[in-house]
Design an enzyme around this catalytic site. Structure first.
Site, PDB file in Angstrom:
ATOM      1  CE  LYS A  97      -3.568   6.016   2.689  1.00 58.01           C
ATOM      2  NZ  LYS A  97      -4.711   6.781   2.339  1.00 58.01           N
ATOM      3  CE  LYS A 121       3.161  14.664   4.219  1.00 55.74           C
ATOM      4  NZ  LYS A 121       2.320  15.547   4.589  1.00 55.74           N
ATOM      5  CE  LYS A 133      -3.905  16.191   0.360  1.00 55.76           C
ATOM      6  NZ  LYS A 133      -3.297  15.810   1.978  1.00 55.76           N
ATOM      7  N   GLY A 172      -8.509  11.580   4.650  1.00 60.10           N
ATOM      8  CA  GLY A 172      -9.042  12.750   5.005  1.00 60.10           C
ATOM      9  C   GLY A 172      -7.948  13.721   4.921  1.00 60.10           C
ATOM     10  CG  ASP A 173      -5.801  17.636   3.884  1.00 62.46           C
ATOM     11  OD1 ASP A 173      -4.760  17.274   3.959  1.00 62.46           O
ATOM     12  OD2 ASP A 173      -6.109  18.811   3.226  1.00 62.46           O
ATOM     13  CB  THR A 217      -1.607  13.983  11.369  1.00 67.37           C
ATOM     14  OG1 THR A 217      -2.032  13.148  10.673  1.00 67.37           O
ATOM     15  CG2 THR A 217      -0.609  15.196  10.742  1.00 67.37           C
ATOM     16  CB  SER A 385      -3.194   5.977   6.149  1.00 67.58           C
ATOM     17  OG  SER A 385      -4.297   7.193   6.543  1.00 67.58           O
TER      18      SER A 385
HETATM   19  P1  NDP Z   1      -9.154  20.350   9.668  1.00 71.69           P
HETATM   20  O1  NDP Z   1     -10.072  20.771   8.633  1.00 71.69           O
HETATM   21  O2  NDP Z   1      -9.614  19.300  10.728  1.00 71.69           O
HETATM   22  O3  NDP Z   1      -8.425  21.703  10.494  1.00 71.69           O
HETATM   23  C1  NDP Z   1      -8.155  22.798   9.843  1.00 71.69           C
HETATM   24  C2  NDP Z   1      -7.920  23.991  10.527  1.00 71.69           C
HETATM   25  O4  NDP Z   1      -6.951  24.833   9.997  1.00 71.69           O
HETATM   26  C3  NDP Z   1      -9.172  24.298  11.162  1.00 71.69           C
HETATM   27  O5  NDP Z   1      -9.010  25.084  12.332  1.00 71.69           O
HETATM   28  C4  NDP Z   1      -9.359  25.222  10.218  1.00 71.69           C
HETATM   29  O6  NDP Z   1     -10.283  26.666  10.652  1.00 71.69           O
HETATM   30  C5  NDP Z   1      -8.108  26.072   9.719  1.00 71.69           C
HETATM   31  N1  NDP Z   1      -7.872  26.491   8.681  1.00 71.69           N
HETATM   32  C6  NDP Z   1      -8.226  25.851   7.374  1.00 71.69           C
HETATM   33  N2  NDP Z   1      -8.011  26.334   6.239  1.00 71.69           N
HETATM   34  C7  NDP Z   1      -7.471  27.706   6.865  1.00 71.69           C
HETATM   35  C8  NDP Z   1      -7.254  28.928   5.917  1.00 71.69           C
HETATM   36  N3  NDP Z   1      -7.328  29.062   4.789  1.00 71.69           N
HETATM   37  N4  NDP Z   1      -6.746  29.845   6.761  1.00 71.69           N
HETATM   38  C9  NDP Z   1      -6.677  29.804   8.111  1.00 71.69           C
HETATM   39  N5  NDP Z   1      -7.116  28.946   9.058  1.00 71.69           N
HETATM   40  C10 NDP Z   1      -7.445  27.770   8.190  1.00 71.69           C
HETATM   41  O7  NDP Z   1      -7.896  19.925   8.968  1.00 71.69           O
HETATM   42  P2  NDP Z   1      -6.548  19.129   9.348  1.00 71.69           P
HETATM   43  O8  NDP Z   1      -6.356  19.251  10.687  1.00 71.69           O
HETATM   44  O9  NDP Z   1      -6.779  17.492   8.765  1.00 71.69           O
HETATM   45  O10 NDP Z   1      -5.525  19.531   8.474  1.00 71.69           O
HETATM   46  C11 NDP Z   1      -4.723  20.686   8.552  1.00 71.69           C
HETATM   47  C12 NDP Z   1      -3.427  20.921   7.989  1.00 71.69           C
HETATM   48  O11 NDP Z   1      -2.716  19.559   8.202  1.00 71.69           O
HETATM   49  C13 NDP Z   1      -3.582  20.801   6.617  1.00 71.69           C
HETATM   50  O12 NDP Z   1      -2.414  21.589   6.166  1.00 71.69           O
HETATM   51  C14 NDP Z   1      -3.297  19.378   6.187  1.00 71.69           C
HETATM   52  O13 NDP Z   1      -2.848  19.146   4.690  1.00 71.69           O
HETATM   53  C15 NDP Z   1      -2.361  18.752   7.089  1.00 71.69           C
HETATM   54  N6  NDP Z   1      -2.356  17.247   7.254  1.00 71.69           N
HETATM   55  C16 NDP Z   1      -3.343  16.793   7.701  1.00 71.69           C
HETATM   56  C17 NDP Z   1      -3.311  15.454   8.011  1.00 71.69           C
HETATM   57  C18 NDP Z   1      -4.350  14.651   8.527  1.00 71.69           C
HETATM   58  O14 NDP Z   1      -4.159  13.311   8.818  1.00 71.69           O
HETATM   59  N7  NDP Z   1      -5.585  15.278   8.796  1.00 71.69           N
HETATM   60  C19 NDP Z   1      -1.880  14.623   7.756  1.00 71.69           C
HETATM   61  C20 NDP Z   1      -0.992  15.484   7.369  1.00 71.69           C
HETATM   62  C21 NDP Z   1      -1.196  16.908   7.064  1.00 71.69           C
HETATM   63  P3  NDP Z   1     -11.946  26.331  10.223  1.00 71.69           P
HETATM   64  O15 NDP Z   1     -12.593  25.751  11.208  1.00 71.69           O
HETATM   65  O16 NDP Z   1     -12.226  28.116  10.412  1.00 71.69           O
HETATM   66  O17 NDP Z   1     -12.144  26.003   8.720  1.00 71.69           O
END
Ligand code: NDP
Length: 453
Positions: A97, A121, A133, A172-173, A217, A385
């Site tokens: 997962k 996790k 992943k 998603g991610d 999250t 999830s």
């Molecule tokens: P989103 O795509 O919804 O949002 C990502 C955010 O981070 C956006 O604001 C994006 O900016 C910014 N970002 C992405 N890549 C970079 C980069 N290389 N440098 C600077 N800013 C960046 O993703 P999520 O919110 O889903 O995920 C964010 C983090 O949380 C990740 O590390 C993910 O692995 C982790 N996570 C997510 C979960 C989930 O349920 N979604 C669960 C657990 C962990 P821009 O719009 O400009 O790209």
């Protein structure tokens, strides 16, 4: 150093060398492995069985790593090719997962670090889910809806061979939200010719999704932070909070923090950050990012008291009580850690996966800053999830309040497990050690019970 701890250290060093040799140039994967290994010496000292069973060398090797071609046609009819991945890391406690990331930086190292973290996790949530992943180096920015759909369909044409409700359940991610999940699920359903709702999570509410998954999250992160503050006799009320990113995790972390009385003053995207000393207006952020899919700098056109600064790293210069890195790996380095401490930060809560560099973490720990590690603090998403999978298999939908109450209770449980593990191994309050040990033990024990497979 006692003889038993020397023996444990030698074992860890030997396995880490193997990881470097077998996975050359995968620096993010090495970093994630190193971060866990550091915490495990006290376990090996106390219970040598984990060394005798060579659990470390087994756990760092994915059960399966799939890499595949994704051909698709853009709006100008050019044939484009991306690379897709799925790592099926560990199934000791349940089907694989873990999320799916679409971002230009995705490679084998990123997918493996994320999959490796996911094992522990998922174990911490107490739900029956293994670690996996996936993703692609496809960049969804500036792509039309049609291009996104065709890409998702081509991605799923291969992925469908490897996943299933009892095998491997993606979500998603970064770059994969409700729209992409819909296209991925639609193509899977078409290929299989049957409605297997539990094959993917984060689905829309109208076709098998769970209430609270979207918020899980971010809300979970804040519930975890709330538990940490409670232990200090404090609450979020009146705290100044800075949250990096403006995507799924950031948005709902901001929402719950505001609901609990915090003053959120900064957020960002990959181009820059905004500072609004009057408090970020979340409705504006949601419209810009979720509906219009524009850049965060648009915010200052409507809120003229706010400022926009290009370059996302600068966000850590904003003074705050609580800093929540919620964007991406290694976004918070040692220099930013020192700046935050200098400005009086009290607590760091990792919403993103591995957002702090190893040196930043050491700096926070040495300065006694409360630190919530990602493995524990952002587990709320995968926990809900798993609740979505439970609803799908019993063909019912739970109400918002029921799912939210379960999320809160799971986050409280994770916090307690981390605290107890940190106490048992002599580092009370060190949640990094607590999370690594508590997660590791659950998976290692299941692996031992199942024999050498
Ligand atoms: P989103 O795509 O919804 O949002 C990502 C955010 O981070 C956006 O604001 C994006 O900016 C910014 N970002 C992405 N890549 C970079 C980069 N290389 N440098 C600077 N800013 C960046 O993703 P999520 O919110 O889903 O995920 C964010 C983090 O949380 C990740 O590390 C993910 O692995 C982790 N996570 C997510 C979960 C989930 O349920 N979604 C669960 C657990 C962990 P821009 O719009 O400009 O790209």
């Amino acid at each position: 150093m006692s003889q038993s701890s020397e023996r444990a250290q030698r074992y860890i060093d030997r396995v880490f060398e193997t990881v470097e040799q077998r996975n050359p140039n995968e620096k993010e994967f090495h970093q994630a492995v190193k971060e866990i290994f550091h915490s495990l010496i006290p376990i090996f000292e106390k219970y040598p069985i984990y060394m005798e069973q060579n659990i470390l060398e087994r756990i760092v090797e994915p059960e399966r790593m799939i890499s595949f071609r994704i051909p698709w046609v853009d709006d100008e009819e050019n044939i484009r090719v991306n690379r897709g991945f799925r790592v099926q890391f560990n199934s000791a406690i349940g089907p694989y997962k873990g999320g799916t990331r679409f971002h230009s930086t995705v490679n084998a190292s990123i997918i493996k670090f994320l999959g490796f973290e996911q094992i522990f996790k998922n174990a911490l949530t107490g739900q029956p889910i293994g670690g996996g992943k996936g993703g692609s180096d496809f960049d969804p920015k500036e792509k039309s809806n049609g291009e996104i759909m065709r890409f998702c369909q081509s991605f799923m044409n291969e992925l469908a061979k490897h996943i299933g409700p009892n095998t491997d359940v993606p979500a998603g991610d970064i770059g994969v939200g409700a729209r992409e999940i819909g296209y991925l699920f639609g193509q899977y359903k078409r290929l299989k010719g049957s409605y297997e709702a539990g094959v993917i999570t984060g689905k829309g509410i109208h076709y098998g999704g769970s209430l609270v998954r979207k918020e899980a999250t971010g809300y979970g992160l804040i519930y975890f932070v709330q538990e940490m503050l409670k232990d200090q006799g404090e609450s979020l009320d009146g705290k100044t909070v800075v949250v990096s990113g403006s995507g799924n995790v950031s948005t709902y972390a901001m929402e719950k923090a505001i609901q609990l009385g915090a003053h959120v003053v900064g957020c960002s995207d990959s181009s820059g950050y905004i500072y609004d000393k009057n408090g970020i207006q979340l409705d504006t952020v949601k419209r810009i990012k979720e509906v219009e899919r524009k850049r965060i700098k648009e915010y200052v056109k409507e809120h003229t008291n706010a400022t926009y600064t290009p370059g996302f790293e600068g966000i850590w210069n904003i003074p705050c009580d609580i800093a929540l890195p919620c964007s991406t790996q290694n976004e918070l380095d040692e220099k930013s850690a020192k700046t935050l401490i200098h400005n009086g930060v009290q607590l760091i809560g990792e919403g993103a996966n591995m957002p702090s560099t190893l040196r930043a973490i050491t700096t926070f720990v040495e300065n006694n800053i409360l630190f919530a590690p990602a493995k524990a603090a952002n587990a709320g998403g995968v926990a809900v999830s798993s609740l979505e999978m439970a609803q799908n298999s019993s063909k019912i939908s739970w109400e918002f309040d029921k799912v939210e109450a379960q999320l809160q209770s799971i986050m409280q449980g994770i916090y307690q497990d981390c605290i107890e593990a940190s106490e048992e191994y002599g580092k009370r309050g060190n949640l990094i050690i607590g999370a690594n040990i508590a997660g590791f033990l659950k998976v290692a024990d299941a692996m031992i019970s199942q024999g050498v497979i």
